[in-house]
Write a protein that holds these residues in place. Structure first.
Motif, PDB file in Angstrom:
ATOM      1  N   LYS A   1       0.977  -1.275   0.096  1.00 47.08           N
ATOM      2  CA  LYS A   1      -0.015   0.108  -0.042  1.00 47.08           C
ATOM      3  C   LYS A   1       0.909   1.211  -0.044  1.00 47.08           C
ATOM      4  O   LYS A   1       1.755   1.441   0.981  1.00 47.08           O
TER       5      LYS A   1
ATOM      6  N   GLU B   1      -3.158   6.524  -0.040  1.00 52.11           N
ATOM      7  CA  GLU B   1      -4.718   6.322   0.283  1.00 52.11           C
ATOM      8  C   GLU B   1      -5.342   7.351  -0.702  1.00 52.11           C
ATOM      9  O   GLU B   1      -4.969   8.421  -0.836  1.00 52.11           O
TER      10      GLU B   1
ATOM     11  N   PRO C   1      -7.143   2.125  -0.245  1.00 53.63           N
ATOM     12  CA  PRO C   1      -5.693   1.613  -0.385  1.00 53.63           C
ATOM     13  C   PRO C   1      -5.217   1.668  -1.876  1.00 53.63           C
ATOM     14  O   PRO C   1      -6.062   1.535  -2.742  1.00 53.63           O
ATOM     15  N   ARG C   2      -4.009   2.305  -2.363  1.00 50.41           N
ATOM     16  CA  ARG C   2      -3.584   2.092  -3.536  1.00 50.41           C
ATOM     17  C   ARG C   2      -2.007   1.586  -3.728  1.00 50.41           C
ATOM     18  O   ARG C   2      -1.447   1.849  -2.774  1.00 50.41           O
ATOM     19  N   GLY C   3      -2.064   0.780  -4.614  1.00 49.82           N
ATOM     20  CA  GLY C   3      -0.342   0.315  -4.687  1.00 49.82           C
ATOM     21  C   GLY C   3       0.084   0.431  -6.189  1.00 49.82           C
ATOM     22  O   GLY C   3      -0.414   1.312  -6.660  1.00 49.82           O
TER      23      GLY C   3
ATOM     24  N   THR D   1       4.102   7.749   3.162  1.00 51.98           N
ATOM     25  CA  THR D   1       2.654   7.464   2.536  1.00 51.98           C
ATOM     26  C   THR D   1       1.814   8.725   2.304  1.00 51.98           C
ATOM     27  O   THR D   1       1.977   9.572   3.236  1.00 51.98           O
TER      28      THR D   1
ATOM     29  N   PRO E   1      -4.434  -2.593  -4.137  1.00 52.16           N
ATOM     30  CA  PRO E   1      -3.244  -3.265  -4.203  1.00 52.16           C
ATOM     31  C   PRO E   1      -2.915  -4.738  -4.637  1.00 52.16           C
ATOM     32  O   PRO E   1      -3.606  -5.530  -3.843  1.00 52.16           O
TER      33      PRO E   1
ATOM     34  N   ASP F   1      -6.457  -4.639   2.429  1.00 51.76           N
ATOM     35  CA  ASP F   1      -5.475  -4.062   2.103  1.00 51.76           C
ATOM     36  C   ASP F   1      -4.430  -4.464   0.756  1.00 51.76           C
ATOM     37  O   ASP F   1      -3.860  -3.731   0.269  1.00 51.76           O
ATOM     38  N   LYS F   2      -4.641  -5.677   0.472  1.00 51.41           N
ATOM     39  CA  LYS F   2      -4.059  -6.184  -0.780  1.00 51.41           C
ATOM     40  C   LYS F   2      -5.085  -7.431  -1.168  1.00 51.41           C
ATOM     41  O   LYS F   2      -5.581  -8.004  -0.423  1.00 51.41           O
TER      42      LYS F   2
END
Lengths: 102, 550, 381, 93
Positions: free
Chosen positions: A45, A48, A55-57, A93, B133, B219-220
């Motif tokens: 992550k 945000e 959450p963003r990746g 972050t 993610p 979260d993933k």
């Protein structure tokens, strides 16, 4: 996790690079981008999203989308997937509270 | 405000199209500024560990990474080319001034011509939690593992079975990632059958008429929900299925990266066959704006080989316009004509039909100068294109008509059933025993009279579709020679598990020979001894002690 | 699309929509609005989005104050559920010479007489209001806390919705090809989507007003001029008011979403319909912005664009009927400040068309130029 | 499918539900939708969302996607800081 052996490619790990994520010391290698070093260390992550706090990746890894934006040495909205990692970088972050530092 | 630098040609994008465009123009003395956003040249080639299809002239049979090295070296040697890496074109303004961000400065150029070879961006897909993610574009997965050596996942779901989806799935396996399955919304696999076959014999399921509904995870990614589609692409009730995986890879197509073109107000048109909104252009790759050319994926999605040729055409046309002496004009004209022929050849077969239809929509006649006849022979490959596994009927057509042929010794078997432009098997055979009947687009056949079973073709075929069998090795055993691109490499006399075309273990085999030299170039050629009954089934091996990762 | 209308309004910007709404509110039935592209696609959607009441003439102050009342009570006044993102954190006007400061003092007197709460500020007070401000050479300023910013798309959209609720027909992507007349009287409007029979036409076509007027052989004393603007990536709010200087020539403000919007008045820009962005603007703007607000240095510009100012001889709007053709009305020449007074302009035009007394005591008719009654407004960029 | 959890524009956090709602209200161009919900106004300038929105418009309005215009593109591509613009202008002065 890093690929240790590969049938076609050879990965020569460059020298270690020390950097910080939200104050915590991390290790990457020369040749890494910020995002690749974070991903290899199990950080998925990266930010945000601004309204919905999702959450963003990493998504595109070529600097086209905005999924991996982080605050790097005080500068917000840095595309970490294409920014080479440098010794001592301070990565934060990013959430909606993007501030402008001088 | 007056520090505007003059330039002859600015090429935007350091991928295959941009590199070849820069070279083509610079070879005739044009001063080129090559601008690349990333810190390295090569574009997507630097991630392509597989061998390329196409004509040997355009590097077929060579891995993308090696094509990149070769082109980049030539670029660096050429003193007419100034390279600006880590540099981004910011604007193409109405007064023809081009602004570039380089070394933290916005610099301005006034070029005589521009070639935009900006490539493509990946399409995104609308499903629940599509931003979680662990949901990646296929390019991102490739970048992480092949460029940075970072393992993207332990077990992945691949969405999309075009060539990129298939190639990346195979690369994931090579990096040690499990591929849970490949899903495809269409009722048919999108990419080349040989790529699908490579995955089928590794045991990776390919589910056509399936789509993703939801990414699951907090979260993933922790999994995905997929479902089946009916013939009109609607979800079939009660077909939901949970797939456990820690990443989802989207490979649902590319769209031309036309941002700079739109900025410059180049006329565009929506052509689905070419990936979406593409610039209108003529056969010399010039857009609606004079002296503004395009090449490669930005002009319509195709293979890297077409991009290289389009780059040449654009670069040569700029050279023709700038270097006006008669001597050059004649030479350049000839080269342009050759390049156009080459491009038409690549697009002439059945897999080029989509591109040809797309080009027709923007007023180009893609087969104008092309006289060569493509064979009308066709295999019924519907089963193969659904599963990646060739049907019995398909196989029969590529096997010797008479059992006697097997008595003469080892012979090569080509398991290539689809017409697409590719010729390394033909070009690599030292005995001239493989032929495509005069067209690169035809299906290759082995002349068993001429074939000695030497096995050179086994490592040369980009589709890993060449095998050598020696049916009567002993009374009870046969030898099968196959390509192998995984670790650990088998050693002589080792016992390995033998798999069929569906990836099912069928027997054990003994390694009799391992060829892994310069010629094989990392596509190891392995000969195994197996019970005779399996000589037409055994097409893959599993070697103990799989890859480890730290 | 209707084939008959009592009034056809040409132009789907904020002014056209405000006029259509106000006509319908007065009970005028069968009002039809036509817009060549989408609503607010012209100058409205390209403007700096500031709303200020600090003007130098009584009539501009009045129009701005009355308009601000509408912005402040937008939902209730128009009876629509549209959030126009009004931000009232003030306008800080900067003075770099004594003359300028003297002018501000005069202006404030006029403004205060109309109840606009503006006041003079010292450089120290300016610095307090905008901590990042470079106060070099700054002599003083004027500040009105109730000025601010609103979203031009949302305002236009709100007006169009309110108008539709009252029966106005809004036609997007409808281009006017011809205004048909017979014996000096309008008989209808020919669009690319059909003919609308009407005797009354309002020209609210912004940058293209003079083109529309030519369709009835009327020459308006206005021309269009390119003005450019840029926007940055969003950051946490650091700049409350709109910053503006007439002598240094800049306006700059941070929108509620966090991005900075800024522009300046170009020198020697020739009349044209050119809407291309220029690198020259990017360079000049950057220098100006960073000098005024040094921390902007590291902020990223993500988009630049241009729009048309419809310029009149005295840089003041023309809201009027014209002599040449009966029942042809113009609302043009806004010279860059149409958005912030659009609510009041709609009321005025409705007065004119319905032949009522003017709600506001202002002189905006086109005959003023012939009478020599030029409005001299000292406070424009 | 929960349309509120389908993200169309990552940069500005715009969901499929919001996009469909606007199209149904008659905003049938990418440019209008962009102005009302900021889709495509973020750092990526519509690279991921533009095509998805065009497709939604085509589907809901039953128009061929060929007829739908994609969003405008404006300089500076990818963004540039004020400092970088100024640095370039002063190099040889």
């Amino acid at each position: 996790m890093r690929i240790e052996q590969h049938p076609i490619l050879e990965f020569e790990k460059g020298e270690k690079i020390k950097f910080y994520l939200d104050g915590k010391e991390m290790i990457g290698f020369k040749g890494d981008t910020i995002a690749s070093a974070l991903y290899a260390s199990g950080i998925y992550k990266l930010s945000e999203s601004k309204k919905l706090r999702r959450p963003r990746g990493i998504f595109c890894a070529v600097g086209h989308c905005s999924s991996c934006l982080m605050i790097v040495d005080g500068i917000p909205n840095v595309r970490t997937c294409t920014t080479p990692l440098k010794e001592g970088m301070k990565i934060e972050t990013q959430n909606q509270e993007v501030v402008l530092n001088e | 405000m007056n520090n505007i630098e003059k330039a002859e040609l600015i090429v935007v994008g350091g991928g295959p199209a941009g590199l070849s465009a820069a070279l083509a123009a610079a070879d005739y003395g044009v001063n080129v500024i090559l601008v690349e956003e990333r810190e390295f040249l090569g574009g997507q080639l630097v991630k392509q560990t597989h061998r390329f299809f196409g004509s040997e002239k355009e590097y077929a049979g060579t891995r993308g990474i090696d094509i990149s090295k070769f082109l980049v070296e030539k670029i660096k040697e050429n003193e007419n080319i100034k390279i600006l890496t880590s540099s981004r074109v910011l604007g193409i303004y109405n007064d023809k001034i081009v602004t570039i961000l380089a070394n933290n400065k916005m610099i301005k150029y006034s070029p005589k011509a521009l070639i935009l070879a900006t490539g493509a961006s990946e399409k995104f897909l609308a499903f629940e939690n599509n931003d979680l993610p662990g949901v990646f574009g296929a390019g991102a997965v490739q970048t992480l593992m092949n460029l940075y050596g970072v393992l993207p996942s332990k077990k992945i779901l691949m969405v999309g079975s075009g060539n990129i989806g298939l190639i990346v799935s195979y690369q994931l396996l090579q990096a040690g990632v499990k591929v849970a399955c490949i899903i495809e919304a269409a009722p048919r696999i999108g990419g080349y059958s040989v790529h699908a076959s490579k995955l089928a014999r590794m045991g990776v399921p390919i589910l056509t008429s399936h789509t993703i509904k939801k990414a699951v995870g907090k979260d993933k990614v922790e999994g995905a929900i997929i479902c089946q589609l009916d013939s009109s692409w609607r979800e079939i009730k009660d077909t939901e299925q949970f797939i456990k995986c820690d990443a989802i890879c989207l490979s649902v197509g590319l769209s031309p990266l036309t941002d700079l073109l739109k900025q410059a107000n180049v006329k565009t048109s929506y052509v689905p066959e070419l990936g979406g909104y593409i610039p209108l252009r003529d056969e010399n790759m010039e857009t609606s704006i004079k002296n503004l050319f395009v090449a490669g994926d930005v002009s319509g999605i195709e293979e890297a080989t077409s991009a290289i040729i389009e780059g040449q055409i654009a670069g040569l046309n700029v050279a023709k316009r700038i270097k006006k002496d008669i001597d050059n004009q004649v030479k350049i004209e000839k080269k342009i004509a050759e390049a156009k022929d080459e491009l038409e050849l690549l697009r002439a077969g059945p897999v080029g039909e989509k591109v040809r239809n797309g080009l027709k929509k923007i007023g180009l006649d893609p087969l104008k100068n092309y006289g060569e006849k493509v064979s009308t022979e066709e295999f019924d490959i519907s089963f193969l294109m659904k599963t990646g596994i060739p049907s019995k009927e398909n196989l029969k057509k590529k096997l010797p008509l008479s059992e006697d042929v097997f008595n003469k010794g080892p012979i090569a078997i080509s398991e290539c059933f689809q017409q697409f432009p590719c010729d390394p098997c033909v070009k690599s055979c030292p005995f001239d025993a493989i032929s495509e009947n005069g067209s690169i687009n035809n299906i290759p056949y082995v002349n068993f009279e001429k074939c000695t079973g030497c096995g050179i073709c086994v490592s040369k075929c980009p589709g890993l579709a060449m095998f050598v069998v020696q049916k009567n090795y002993t009374d009870s055993t046969s030898l099968v020679t196959l390509p192998y691109e995984f670790l650990p490499k088998p050693v002589k006399n080792q016992i390995v598990l033998v798999l069929n075309r569906e990836g099912t273990e069928i027997c054990e085999g003994t390694v009799k020979r391992v060829r892994d030299g310069k010629i094989q170039d990392k596509t190891t050629v392995v000969t195994i001894e197996i019970p005779k009954e399996y000589f037409l089934e055994a097409r893959n091996i599993k070697v103990d002690g799989g890859q480890k990762h730290g | 699309m209707k084939n008959r209308a009592s009034v056809v309004v040409i132009g789907g910007g904020v002014v056209g929509n405000s006029i259509a709404y106000n006509l319908a509110k007065r009970g005028v039935e069968d009002v039809v609005l036509v817009e060549r592209s989408f609503l607010a696609s012209g100058a409205t959607g390209r403007c700096g989005a500031g709303v200020r009441q600090q003007w130098g003439t009584r009539q501009n102050c009045l129009l701005a104050r009355e308009s601000m009342k509408v912005f402040e009570n937008f939902k209730d006044t128009l009876n629509v559920n549209v959030d126009i993102e009004l931000k009232q954190k003030g306008y800080l006007l900067l003075a770099y010479s004594n003359n300028e400061l003297e002018q501000f003092k005069k202006n404030i007197k006029v403004q205060n007489s109309l109840g606009i709460p503006s006041k003079l500020v010292t450089p120290q007070e300016a610095k307090y209001i905008v901590p990042d401000l470079n106060t070099d050479k700054l002599i003083g300023g004027a500040f009105c806390p109730t000025d601010g910013h609103a979203n031009p798309f949302k305002v236009t959209y709100g007006y169009s919705k309110a108008a539709e609720n009252l029966g106005v027909e809004i036609n997007k992507f409808t281009e006017v090809n011809e205004i048909k007349t017979e014996k000096g009287k309008i008989i209808g409007v020919q669009t690319n989507k059909g003919f609308i029979e009407t005797s009354k036409v309002v020209d609210a076509a912004g940058g293209w007003s003079q083109q529309i007027a030519k369709m009835v052989n009327a020459e308006l004393p206005v021309y269009s001029e390119r003005h450019e603007i840029l926007v940055t990536e969003p950051i946490k709010p650091v700049l409350d008011p709109m910053l503006m200087s007439f002598s240094y020539n800049i306006y700059c403000q941070q929108t509620p979403d966090g991005s900075f919007i800024m522009g300046y008045g170009p020198d020697n820009e020739p009349p044209s319909f050119d809407m291309h962005s220029s690198w020259q603007f990017l360079e000049t703007m950057s220098k100006k912005a960073v000098w005024l607000l040094p921390p902007l240095n590291k902020l990223r510009i993500i988009r630049q664009w241009a729009g048309l100012y419809n310029m009149s001889p005295d840089k003041q709007p023309i809201v009027s009927k014209i002599k040449e053709v009966e029942n042809f009305y113009v609302a043009c020449g806004f010279s860059g400040h149409g958005f912030m007074i659009a609510p009041a302009i709609g009321v005025l035009m409705a007065d004119i068309i319905t032949e009522s007394d003017l709600t506001y005591n202002v002189v905006l008719d086109i005959e003023r130029y012939k009478r020599g009654e030029i409005i001299s407004e000292p406070s424009v960029v | 499918m929960d349309e509120n959890k389908v993200i169309i524009c990552r940069c500005e956090d715009v969901t499929l539900a919001e996009i469909r709602n606007l199209i149904k209200q008659g905003f049938t161009t990418v440019e209008e939708i962009k102005r009302l919900v900021r889709s495509g106004m973020g750092p990526c300038q519509g690279k991921t969302c533009g095509l998805l929105i065009a497709r939604e418009i085509a589907e809901i309005t039953n128009t061929s996607i060929e007829k739908i215009e994609i969003q405008n593109m404006r300089p500076p591509y990818g963004g540039v800081t004020f400092e970088e613009v100024i640095a370039g202008d002063t190099i040889e002065e």
